[in-house]
Enzyme design. Structure first.
Site, PDB file in Angstrom:
ATOM      1  N   GLU A  32       0.827  -1.213   0.000  1.00 18.53           N
ATOM      2  CA  GLU A  32       0.000   0.000   0.000  1.00 18.53           C
ATOM      3  C   GLU A  32       0.856   1.256   0.000  1.00 18.53           C
ATOM      4  O   GLU A  32       0.543   2.225  -0.688  1.00 18.53           O
ATOM      5  CB  GLU A  32      -0.953   0.005   1.206  1.00 18.53           C
ATOM      6  N   TYR A 112      -6.634   5.922   4.482  1.00 18.87           N
ATOM      7  CA  TYR A 112      -6.830   4.963   3.391  1.00 18.87           C
ATOM      8  C   TYR A 112      -5.948   3.722   3.604  1.00 18.87           C
ATOM      9  O   TYR A 112      -6.418   2.586   3.546  1.00 18.87           O
ATOM     10  CB  TYR A 112      -6.522   5.601   2.011  1.00 18.87           C
ATOM     11  N   ASP A 130      -9.903   4.974  -2.163  1.00 18.14           N
ATOM     12  CA  ASP A 130      -8.818   5.639  -2.882  1.00 18.14           C
ATOM     13  C   ASP A 130      -9.407   6.390  -4.073  1.00 18.14           C
ATOM     14  O   ASP A 130     -10.628   6.468  -4.227  1.00 18.14           O
ATOM     15  CB  ASP A 130      -7.734   4.625  -3.304  1.00 18.14           C
TER      16      ASP A 130
END
Ligand code: SF4
Length: 262
Positions: A32, A112, A130
Protein backbone atom coordinates in the site's frame (compact mmCIF):
# COMPACT_ATOMS: atom_id res chain seq x y z
CA UNK A 1 -24.22 -0.87 -6.56
CA UNK A 2 -24.88 -4.56 -7.15
CA UNK A 3 -22.23 -5.79 -4.72
CA UNK A 4 -22.89 -9.48 -5.50
CA UNK A 5 -22.25 -8.91 -9.21
CA UNK A 6 -19.14 -6.89 -8.35
CA UNK A 7 -17.70 -9.69 -6.17
CA UNK A 8 -18.51 -12.35 -8.79
CA UNK A 9 -16.80 -10.28 -11.46
CA UNK A 10 -13.68 -9.87 -9.30
CA UNK A 11 -13.52 -13.57 -8.50
CA UNK A 12 -13.85 -14.54 -12.15
CA UNK A 13 -10.53 -12.84 -12.91
CA UNK A 14 -8.37 -9.91 -11.87
CA UNK A 15 -4.83 -8.69 -12.23
CA UNK A 16 -2.43 -11.09 -10.51
CA UNK A 17 -0.77 -8.43 -8.36
CA UNK A 18 1.70 -10.17 -6.02
CA UNK A 19 0.16 -8.81 -2.80
CA UNK A 20 -3.33 -10.01 -3.66
CA UNK A 21 -2.61 -13.51 -2.37
CA UNK A 22 -1.32 -12.55 1.06
CA UNK A 23 -2.96 -11.79 4.39
CA UNK A 24 0.31 -10.73 5.99
CA UNK A 25 -0.20 -7.19 7.34
CA UNK A 26 3.48 -6.35 6.81
CA UNK A 27 3.41 -7.36 3.13
CA UNK A 28 0.14 -5.47 2.67
CA UNK A 29 1.51 -2.36 4.34
CA UNK A 30 4.56 -2.45 2.05
CA UNK A 31 2.36 -2.79 -1.03
CA UNK A 32 0.00 0.00 0.00
CA UNK A 33 2.80 2.44 0.78
CA UNK A 34 4.48 1.62 -2.55
CA UNK A 35 1.23 2.21 -4.42
CA UNK A 36 0.62 5.63 -2.84
CA UNK A 37 2.51 7.34 -5.64
CA UNK A 38 3.23 4.54 -8.09
CA UNK A 39 0.92 2.59 -10.38
CA UNK A 40 0.26 -0.90 -9.05
CA UNK A 41 1.59 -2.67 -12.14
CA UNK A 42 4.90 -0.77 -11.86
CA UNK A 43 5.11 -1.20 -8.08
CA UNK A 44 4.78 -4.99 -8.43
CA UNK A 45 8.43 -5.55 -9.45
CA UNK A 46 9.71 -3.29 -6.65
CA UNK A 47 7.49 -5.10 -4.18
CA UNK A 48 8.87 -8.54 -5.01
CA UNK A 49 12.48 -7.38 -4.72
CA UNK A 50 11.67 -5.59 -1.44
CA UNK A 51 9.99 -8.64 0.06
CA UNK A 52 12.95 -10.86 -0.93
CA UNK A 53 15.30 -8.42 0.83
CA UNK A 54 13.13 -7.47 3.85
CA UNK A 55 10.66 -10.35 4.23
CA UNK A 56 9.19 -9.21 7.54
CA UNK A 57 9.03 -6.28 9.94
CA UNK A 58 12.05 -7.58 11.90
CA UNK A 59 14.26 -7.64 8.81
CA UNK A 60 13.20 -4.13 7.78
CA UNK A 61 13.58 -2.68 11.28
CA UNK A 62 17.10 -4.09 11.59
CA UNK A 63 18.34 -2.91 8.17
CA UNK A 64 20.68 0.11 7.81
CA UNK A 65 18.76 3.15 6.49
CA UNK A 66 21.09 3.29 3.47
CA UNK A 67 20.00 -0.24 2.45
CA UNK A 68 16.35 0.71 2.86
CA UNK A 69 16.76 3.78 0.66
CA UNK A 70 18.67 1.80 -1.92
CA UNK A 71 15.89 -0.79 -2.11
CA UNK A 72 13.33 2.02 -2.44
CA UNK A 73 15.22 3.64 -5.29
CA UNK A 74 12.96 4.28 -8.29
CA UNK A 75 9.80 4.71 -6.25
CA UNK A 76 10.40 8.35 -5.22
CA UNK A 77 9.50 10.21 -2.03
CA UNK A 78 12.17 8.49 0.07
CA UNK A 79 10.48 9.66 3.24
CA UNK A 80 7.93 6.92 2.65
CA UNK A 81 10.66 4.26 2.89
CA UNK A 82 11.96 5.70 6.15
CA UNK A 83 8.43 5.98 7.56
CA UNK A 84 7.85 2.35 6.59
CA UNK A 85 10.99 1.36 8.46
CA UNK A 86 9.89 3.39 11.49
CA UNK A 87 6.50 1.63 11.33
CA UNK A 88 8.28 -1.76 11.21
CA UNK A 89 10.30 -0.81 14.30
CA UNK A 90 7.11 0.07 16.19
CA UNK A 91 5.54 -3.24 15.20
CA UNK A 92 8.63 -5.16 16.34
CA UNK A 93 8.54 -3.32 19.65
CA UNK A 94 4.78 -3.28 20.35
CA UNK A 95 3.27 -5.94 18.07
CA UNK A 96 0.68 -5.27 15.34
CA UNK A 97 -2.15 -2.92 16.21
CA UNK A 98 -5.52 -4.61 16.51
CA UNK A 99 -7.44 -2.63 13.92
CA UNK A 100 -7.48 0.20 11.37
CA UNK A 101 -7.64 2.86 14.11
CA UNK A 102 -4.50 1.39 15.69
CA UNK A 103 -2.70 1.19 12.34
CA UNK A 104 -3.11 4.94 11.94
CA UNK A 105 -0.71 5.45 14.82
CA UNK A 106 2.09 4.00 12.67
CA UNK A 107 4.31 6.52 10.85
CA UNK A 108 3.21 7.28 7.29
CA UNK A 109 -0.12 5.45 7.64
CA UNK A 110 -3.17 7.55 6.77
CA UNK A 111 -6.85 6.59 6.83
CA UNK A 112 -6.83 4.96 3.39
CA UNK A 113 -3.73 2.81 4.01
CA UNK A 114 -4.98 1.79 7.46
CA UNK A 115 -8.37 0.76 6.09
CA UNK A 116 -6.84 -1.17 3.20
CA UNK A 117 -4.42 -3.14 5.42
CA UNK A 118 -7.08 -3.89 8.06
CA UNK A 119 -9.60 -5.03 5.46
CA UNK A 120 -7.15 -7.14 3.43
CA UNK A 121 -5.30 -8.67 6.39
CA UNK A 122 -8.08 -9.11 8.93
CA UNK A 123 -11.32 -8.64 6.96
CA UNK A 124 -12.11 -5.74 9.26
CA UNK A 125 -15.36 -4.21 7.98
CA UNK A 126 -13.88 -0.92 6.81
CA UNK A 127 -14.04 0.63 3.35
CA UNK A 128 -10.78 1.87 1.82
CA UNK A 129 -11.59 4.81 -0.45
CA UNK A 130 -8.82 5.64 -2.88
CA UNK A 131 -9.08 7.74 -6.04
CA UNK A 132 -10.32 4.72 -8.02
CA UNK A 133 -13.12 4.01 -5.57
CA UNK A 134 -14.07 7.68 -5.44
CA UNK A 135 -14.35 7.82 -9.23
CA UNK A 136 -16.49 4.65 -9.40
CA UNK A 137 -18.91 5.86 -6.74
CA UNK A 138 -19.15 9.37 -8.14
CA UNK A 139 -19.98 8.06 -11.59
CA UNK A 140 -22.22 5.25 -10.42
CA UNK A 141 -24.30 7.49 -8.17
CA UNK A 142 -23.87 10.63 -10.32
CA UNK A 143 -23.16 12.49 -7.07
CA UNK A 144 -20.07 14.29 -5.84
CA UNK A 145 -19.59 13.92 -2.09
CA UNK A 146 -17.33 15.26 0.63
CA UNK A 147 -14.62 12.79 1.73
CA UNK A 148 -16.65 12.02 4.85
CA UNK A 149 -19.88 11.36 2.92
CA UNK A 150 -17.98 9.27 0.40
CA UNK A 151 -16.47 7.14 3.18
CA UNK A 152 -19.95 6.62 4.63
CA UNK A 153 -21.38 5.66 1.25
CA UNK A 154 -18.60 3.08 0.70
CA UNK A 155 -18.97 1.73 4.25
CA UNK A 156 -22.71 1.25 3.73
CA UNK A 157 -21.98 -1.05 0.78
CA UNK A 158 -19.64 -3.39 2.69
CA UNK A 159 -20.98 -6.94 2.53
CA UNK A 160 -20.81 -8.96 5.79
CA UNK A 161 -17.45 -10.74 6.22
CA UNK A 162 -16.33 -9.80 2.70
CA UNK A 163 -14.51 -6.53 3.36
CA UNK A 164 -11.29 -7.71 1.72
CA UNK A 165 -12.99 -8.88 -1.47
CA UNK A 166 -15.21 -5.82 -1.67
CA UNK A 167 -12.35 -3.36 -1.36
CA UNK A 168 -10.18 -5.27 -3.83
CA UNK A 169 -13.07 -5.45 -6.30
CA UNK A 170 -13.89 -1.74 -6.09
CA UNK A 171 -10.24 -0.79 -6.62
CA UNK A 172 -9.92 -3.24 -9.50
CA UNK A 173 -13.05 -1.87 -11.13
CA UNK A 174 -11.72 1.69 -10.96
CA UNK A 175 -8.27 0.67 -12.19
CA UNK A 176 -9.32 -1.53 -15.10
CA UNK A 177 -12.93 -0.76 -16.17
CA UNK A 178 -14.16 2.55 -14.75
CA UNK A 179 -10.91 4.21 -15.79
CA UNK A 180 -10.42 8.00 -15.71
CA UNK A 181 -10.63 8.78 -19.43
CA UNK A 182 -12.45 5.91 -21.15
CA UNK A 183 -14.59 3.73 -18.90
CA UNK A 184 -15.58 0.44 -20.49
CA UNK A 185 -19.18 0.59 -19.42
CA UNK A 186 -20.15 -2.29 -21.69
CA UNK A 187 -17.99 -4.62 -19.55
CA UNK A 188 -18.96 -3.17 -16.19
CA UNK A 189 -20.42 -5.54 -13.58
CA UNK A 190 -22.38 -2.71 -11.95
CA UNK A 191 -23.47 -1.05 -15.19
CA UNK A 192 -27.12 -2.08 -14.68
CA UNK A 193 -27.43 0.22 -11.67
CA UNK A 194 -25.06 2.97 -12.80
CA UNK A 195 -26.71 6.37 -12.97
CA UNK A 196 -23.87 8.00 -14.87
CA UNK A 197 -22.41 5.61 -17.41
CA UNK A 198 -20.28 7.02 -20.17
CA UNK A 199 -22.32 10.21 -20.19
CA UNK A 200 -20.83 11.05 -16.78
CA UNK A 201 -17.34 11.26 -18.25
CA UNK A 202 -16.83 14.76 -19.53
CA UNK A 203 -14.47 14.80 -22.50
CA UNK A 204 -11.43 16.70 -21.39
CA UNK A 205 -8.97 18.47 -23.61
CA UNK A 206 -5.46 17.09 -23.47
CA UNK A 207 -3.92 18.56 -20.36
CA UNK A 208 -0.40 19.63 -19.65
CA UNK A 209 1.39 17.72 -16.86
CA UNK A 210 1.44 20.96 -14.85
CA UNK A 211 -2.36 20.93 -14.91
CA UNK A 212 -2.70 17.45 -13.42
CA UNK A 213 -3.42 16.61 -9.80
CA UNK A 214 -0.39 14.33 -9.87
CA UNK A 215 1.90 17.27 -10.56
CA UNK A 216 0.25 19.36 -7.84
CA UNK A 217 0.53 16.51 -5.33
CA UNK A 218 4.30 16.39 -5.92
CA UNK A 219 4.61 20.15 -5.48
CA UNK A 220 2.57 20.13 -2.26
CA UNK A 221 4.60 17.29 -0.72
CA UNK A 222 7.86 19.03 -1.68
CA UNK A 223 6.63 22.31 -0.15
CA UNK A 224 5.55 20.54 3.05
CA UNK A 225 8.96 18.87 3.40
CA UNK A 226 10.81 22.12 2.76
CA UNK A 227 8.50 24.16 5.01
CA UNK A 228 7.68 26.43 2.07
CA UNK A 229 4.42 28.08 0.98
CA UNK A 230 2.05 25.93 -1.05
CA UNK A 231 2.01 26.45 -4.82
CA UNK A 232 -0.76 28.55 -6.37
CA UNK A 233 -3.75 26.51 -7.51
CA UNK A 234 -7.46 26.83 -8.02
CA UNK A 235 -9.06 26.37 -4.52
CA UNK A 236 -11.29 23.38 -5.37
CA UNK A 237 -8.35 21.59 -7.00
CA UNK A 238 -6.06 22.35 -4.06
CA UNK A 239 -8.71 21.09 -1.62
CA UNK A 240 -9.05 17.85 -3.57
CA UNK A 241 -5.28 17.34 -3.67
CA UNK A 242 -4.83 18.13 0.05
CA UNK A 243 -7.69 15.76 0.95
CA UNK A 244 -6.06 13.01 -1.13
CA UNK A 245 -2.58 13.54 0.32
CA UNK A 246 -3.92 13.55 3.86
CA UNK A 247 -5.95 10.41 3.16
CA UNK A 248 -2.78 8.72 1.84
CA UNK A 249 -0.81 9.75 4.93
CA UNK A 250 1.63 11.93 2.97
CA UNK A 251 0.88 15.22 4.75
CA UNK A 252 -0.82 16.40 7.90
CA UNK A 253 -2.85 19.59 8.17
CA UNK A 254 -2.96 21.99 11.09
CA UNK A 255 -6.11 23.74 12.27
CA UNK A 256 -4.80 26.95 10.73
CA UNK A 257 -4.61 25.29 7.31
CA UNK A 258 -0.82 24.79 7.48
CA UNK A 259 0.60 21.70 5.80
CA UNK A 260 3.45 19.61 7.22
CA UNK A 261 4.97 16.16 6.72
CA UNK A 262 2.97 13.43 8.51
S1 SF4 B 1 -21.16 1.73 -15.95
FE1 SF4 B 1 -19.38 2.90 -16.66
S2 SF4 B 1 -19.37 4.82 -15.48
FE2 SF4 B 1 -20.76 3.37 -14.43
S3 SF4 B 1 -19.46 2.41 -12.86
FE3 SF4 B 1 -19.42 1.08 -14.67
S4 SF4 B 1 -17.62 1.74 -15.90
FE4 SF4 B 1 -18.07 3.37 -14.38
Amino acid sequence: VDVGALLDWYERGHRPLPWRATRDPYALLVSEVMCQQTQAARAAGHYERWMARFPDAQALAAAPAADVLEAWSGLGYNRRALALQAAASMVVRDGWPRDAAGLRALPGVGPYTAAAVAAFAWDEPVAAVDTNVRRVLERHDAVQRSPQALAERAAALLPPRRAAGFNQAMMELGATVCTPRRPRCERCPVGATCAGGEASVRPRPLERFEDTDRWLRGRVVAAALAGEALPEAEPARMRRVLDGLERDGLISRGRDGSVAPP
